[in-house]
Design a protein around this motif. Structure first.
Motif, PDB file in Angstrom:
ATOM      1  N   MET A 126       0.828  -1.199   0.000  1.00 14.60           N
ATOM      2  CA  MET A 126       0.000   0.000   0.000  1.00 14.60           C
ATOM      3  C   MET A 126       0.863   1.249   0.000  1.00 14.60           C
ATOM      4  N   ASN A 127       1.991   1.212   0.691  1.00 14.62           N
ATOM      5  CA  ASN A 127       2.869   2.388   0.689  1.00 14.62           C
ATOM      6  C   ASN A 127       3.336   2.717  -0.717  1.00 14.62           C
ATOM      7  N   GLY A 128       3.647   1.691  -1.501  1.00 14.61           N
ATOM      8  CA  GLY A 128       4.067   1.909  -2.886  1.00 14.61           C
ATOM      9  C   GLY A 128       2.972   2.552  -3.716  1.00 14.61           C
ATOM     10  N   LEU A 129       1.727   2.128  -3.511  1.00 11.81           N
ATOM     11  CA  LEU A 129       0.606   2.744  -4.238  1.00 11.81           C
ATOM     12  C   LEU A 129       0.430   4.201  -3.837  1.00 11.81           C
ATOM     13  N   ARG A 130       0.531   4.475  -2.550  1.00 10.93           N
ATOM     14  CA  ARG A 130       0.395   5.872  -2.102  1.00 10.93           C
ATOM     15  C   ARG A 130       1.487   6.746  -2.695  1.00 10.93           C
ATOM     16  N   ASN A 131       2.713   6.257  -2.680  1.00 15.09           N
ATOM     17  CA  ASN A 131       3.821   7.033  -3.256  1.00 15.09           C
ATOM     18  C   ASN A 131       3.615   7.271  -4.741  1.00 15.09           C
ATOM     19  N   MET A 132       3.209   6.218  -5.475  1.00  9.71           N
ATOM     20  CA  MET A 132       2.959   6.365  -6.906  1.00  9.71           C
ATOM     21  C   MET A 132       1.798   7.315  -7.145  1.00  9.71           C
ATOM     22  N   GLY A 133       0.753   7.212  -6.350  1.00  7.62           N
ATOM     23  CA  GLY A 133      -0.397   8.102  -6.486  1.00  7.62           C
ATOM     24  C   GLY A 133      -0.019   9.551  -6.262  1.00  7.62           C
ATOM     25  N   ASP A 134       0.788   9.820  -5.245  1.00  7.87           N
ATOM     26  CA  ASP A 134       1.241  11.190  -4.979  1.00  7.87           C
ATOM     27  C   ASP A 134       2.045  11.726  -6.156  1.00  7.87           C
ATOM     28  N   LYS A 135       2.919  10.893  -6.696  1.00  6.25           N
ATOM     29  CA  LYS A 135       3.738  11.310  -7.832  1.00  6.25           C
ATOM     30  C   LYS A 135       2.868  11.615  -9.047  1.00  6.25           C
ATOM     31  N   LEU A 136       1.948  10.715  -9.365  1.00  5.66           N
ATOM     32  CA  LEU A 136       1.085  10.920 -10.527  1.00  5.66           C
ATOM     33  C   LEU A 136       0.161  12.116 -10.352  1.00  5.66           C
ATOM     34  N   ARG A 137      -0.332  12.312  -9.132  1.00  6.19           N
ATOM     35  CA  ARG A 137      -1.225  13.447  -8.873  1.00  6.19           C
ATOM     36  C   ARG A 137      -0.533  14.769  -9.197  1.00  6.19           C
ATOM     37  N   THR A 138       0.746  14.881  -8.849  1.00  9.48           N
ATOM     38  CA  THR A 138       1.462  16.127  -9.141  1.00  9.48           C
ATOM     39  C   THR A 138       1.753  16.257 -10.641  1.00  9.48           C
ATOM     40  N   GLU A 139       1.891  15.124 -11.339  1.00 10.82           N
ATOM     41  CA  GLU A 139       2.209  15.165 -12.766  1.00 10.82           C
ATOM     42  C   GLU A 139       1.003  15.431 -13.649  1.00 10.82           C
ATOM     43  N   ILE A 140      -0.208  15.029 -13.234  1.00  9.07           N
ATOM     44  CA  ILE A 140      -1.358  15.153 -14.124  1.00  9.07           C
ATOM     45  C   ILE A 140      -1.946  16.561 -14.157  1.00  9.07           C
ATOM     46  N   GLY A 141      -1.630  17.368 -13.184  1.00  8.04           N
ATOM     47  CA  GLY A 141      -2.179  18.721 -13.166  1.00  8.04           C
ATOM     48  C   GLY A 141      -3.543  18.777 -12.520  1.00  8.04           C
ATOM     49  N   GLU A 142      -4.538  18.116 -13.147  1.00  4.84           N
ATOM     50  CA  GLU A 142      -5.888  18.101 -12.599  1.00  4.84           C
ATOM     51  C   GLU A 142      -6.539  16.770 -12.920  1.00  4.84           C
ATOM     52  N   GLY A 143      -7.177  16.166 -11.908  1.00  6.02           N
ATOM     53  CA  GLY A 143      -7.882  14.915 -12.136  1.00  6.02           C
ATOM     54  C   GLY A 143      -7.792  13.976 -10.955  1.00  6.02           C
ATOM     55  N   VAL A 144      -8.100  12.723 -11.232  1.00  6.26           N
ATOM     56  CA  VAL A 144      -8.124  11.671 -10.222  1.00  6.26           C
ATOM     57  C   VAL A 144      -7.267  10.512 -10.708  1.00  6.26           C
ATOM     58  N   VAL A 145      -6.495   9.933  -9.807  1.00  8.38           N
ATOM     59  CA  VAL A 145      -5.667   8.770 -10.104  1.00  8.38           C
ATOM     60  C   VAL A 145      -6.235   7.585  -9.323  1.00  8.38           C
ATOM     61  N   VAL A 146      -6.446   6.467 -10.024  1.00  6.75           N
ATOM     62  CA  VAL A 146      -6.917   5.247  -9.391  1.00  6.75           C
ATOM     63  C   VAL A 146      -5.883   4.162  -9.681  1.00  6.75           C
ATOM     64  N   LEU A 147      -5.343   3.559  -8.639  1.00  5.54           N
ATOM     65  CA  LEU A 147      -4.321   2.520  -8.782  1.00  5.54           C
ATOM     66  C   LEU A 147      -4.760   1.246  -8.077  1.00  5.54           C
ATOM     67  N   ALA A 148      -4.329   0.113  -8.635  1.00  2.33           N
ATOM     68  CA  ALA A 148      -4.631  -1.181  -8.038  1.00  2.33           C
ATOM     69  C   ALA A 148      -3.404  -2.070  -8.110  1.00  2.33           C
ATOM     70  N   SER A 149      -3.266  -2.947  -7.121  1.00  4.68           N
ATOM     71  CA  SER A 149      -2.211  -3.947  -7.145  1.00  4.68           C
ATOM     72  C   SER A 149      -2.738  -5.221  -6.516  1.00  4.68           C
ATOM     73  N   THR A 150      -2.100  -6.323  -6.855  1.00  2.00           N
ATOM     74  CA  THR A 150      -2.424  -7.588  -6.217  1.00  2.00           C
ATOM     75  C   THR A 150      -1.137  -8.199  -5.687  1.00  2.00           C
ATOM     76  N   ILE A 151      -1.220  -8.704  -4.483  1.00  2.00           N
ATOM     77  CA  ILE A 151      -0.101  -9.404  -3.860  1.00  2.00           C
ATOM     78  C   ILE A 151      -0.678 -10.611  -3.140  1.00  2.00           C
TER      79      ILE A 151
END
Length: 96
Positions: free
Chosen positions: A1-26
């Motif tokens: 989950m920490n990896g998803l949060r980090n990736m989400g934070d990074k993508l959120r700053t890169e997209i400018g405006e919008g919503v990021v939805v990420l999924a993973s399976t372990i």
């Protein structure tokens, strides 16, 4: 989950405006994360409500704030349906 949060934070700053939805399976478990930019939240997007709506698709539950939410589940086969549902819910929230 920490990896998803980090990736989400990074993508959120890169997209400018919008919503990021990420999924993973372990090991058969699903993690979902939704993050929304401040501009998207101002237009009505709510990450917590999106995650609540899509978590059922993976057999789980979750919640969070308007700008970030997370969930877990046990049905990896439901990820595609969860992603489609996220788009539907977001569009309804912002009137798109």
């Amino acid at each position: 989950m920490n990896g998803l949060r980090n990736m989400g934070d990074k993508l959120r700053t890169e997209i400018g405006e919008g919503v990021v939805v990420l999924a993973s399976t372990i090991e058969g478990k699903v993690n979902l994360m939704v993050t929304a930019t401040d501009e998207a939240v101002k237009k009505g997007a709510h990450a917590g409500n999106i995650i609540k709506a899509i978590a059922a698709e993976v057999g789980g539950g979750g919640g969070g704030r308007p700008n970030m939410a997370q969930a877990g589940g046990k049905n990896p086969a439901g990820i595609d349906d969860a992603m489609a549902k996220a788009k539907e819910v977001f569009s309804a929230q912002v009137g798109a």
